[in-house]
Design an enzyme around this catalytic site. Sequence first.
Site: not given
Length: 557
Positions: A204, A210, A265-266, A351, A382, A510
């Site tokens: 964005k 990263e 963003g999400r 978030e 399992h 951050k």
Amino acid sequence: MLTQTRAWQRLQEHHRQVSGSHMRDLFDRDDRRMQRFSLQFEDLLFDFSKNRITDQTLELLCDLARECGLADRIEGMFAGEAVNCTEGRAALHVALRNRSNRPMKVDGEDVMPAVNAVLTQMRSFVEGVHSGAWRGFSGERIRDVVNIGIGGSDLGPRMIVQALTPYHHSGLKVHFVSNIDPADLLDTLAGLRPETTLFLVASKTFGTQETLANAHAAKDWFLRCAGDQQHVARHFVAISTHRQRVRDFGIDPENMFTFWDWVGGRYSLWSAIGLSIALAVGMQRFEELLAGAHAVDEHFRSAPFEKNLPVVMALLGIWYINFFGAASHAIVPYAQHLQRLPAYLQQADMESNGKTTTCEGRAVSWDTGPVVWGEPGTNGQHAFFQLLHQGSRLVPVDFLLPACSHYALGAHQDMLLANCLAQAEALMRGRTEDEVRRQLREEGLGTAEIERLAPHRVFPGNRPSNLFMFGKLAPRTLGSLVALYEHKIYVQGVLWGVNSFDQWGVELGKKLADTILSELQGEGDLREHDSSTTALIHRVRCFPRRSGCQSGDSGQQ
């Protein structure tokens, strides 16, 4: 205050009255319970009958929603109001999938012309790559697409692309890189050819540490083959809101797909961030995804609370989190291609509503967002289902079940269906001690052995679950499912009084990482840290070459 509302007080009293009830008794007394506690939306059936609720429970929960002004808050979001209260922004991701194309405004301006322009740009680009009109610097067709992003720029598109595997465009593979761990990028690039690889740099702000580190490394890898900087234009595109940073990176702004600060963003997979989805399945399928979400948007705005799927989903969560003390929520898709859905919903929910401060700046005095986790069935059976069935914690479960498979392989799909339905029934019914003893006697065990084993074979049951059943996992259905969860999360945020659209909790780590990074790379004195962090930094500095360790090194350089 939420806990002072009349509906909350009535719910507390109601909880005291019904918390000791067992669902198997509720089913025994009402053979139409499933019909009364289920909702149909297009081909999606939402069965919420296996919950510890009565008609009065649902009525009181809906009263709570009304008392908290939910209807106005829903309309406020669709009207482009600044529902992101801490950042003073709208959260108008619904405009990205507004297939009706009616005006939707932010700050008095209709955003639909800009939304449609980006969709047109995406269609042109996707068709160019698919047809071969867009080629790499050597003249070869693009065969691989690598989406470089993190968080919302990775989790949503990655989940959708995997979920829609049967619809993938032949001859084009889409990959995702998000982790700053060198293994993520290097493992992805292994076997790819720069001449036929296209990179989507999705950020964005175009400043995410990263993402930019991986993007620069990918560009270096590409230029070692291509040589000439001008070839970057055929192999790198940007998805961002920051034109100058895109230019500074070396990407031609003509190859930039934009979105807007009113897109969180999400919640961004519906925007140009979904370019990787469109490349994977084609623009028509991407628009079917949008259409499914838009249909849910219309339902969310218009359906009465008692018949409103995301509202009911949210209220059931409130019931367990705030009145039964449930701290987590399991997502269990009985579909292998939905294996990334739990991770996607982790971010979407945790978030959004992992907050302890209300929009008014006051500390909450009630529990908010749950820990969201999960794994596809039947693998989960399992692994963690032991805790779901016999553990000391109450964990509500969402089962997602496609009735039909895209693939034909023996009786596999029927086995999958049987397992999902059985787990939901077993969680609800449990198994009493009398039933256990009867079974052990039928197996021929003696009295002493029955006494020894019986306590371990008892299942308390009364464990709540929802089940979403649909036909095949198609783009429209998937779009609807994702939108249901988005709106569920917003409803819960409204009732808890928190802002579902900021994420300040991400920022502190951050900033500290930037400080520690400079200290790891330098030789100077450390800034003030706690004793543990200081010792660990010194420990890391003792390793002479951290980018490719000398001892035991077998990785790529």
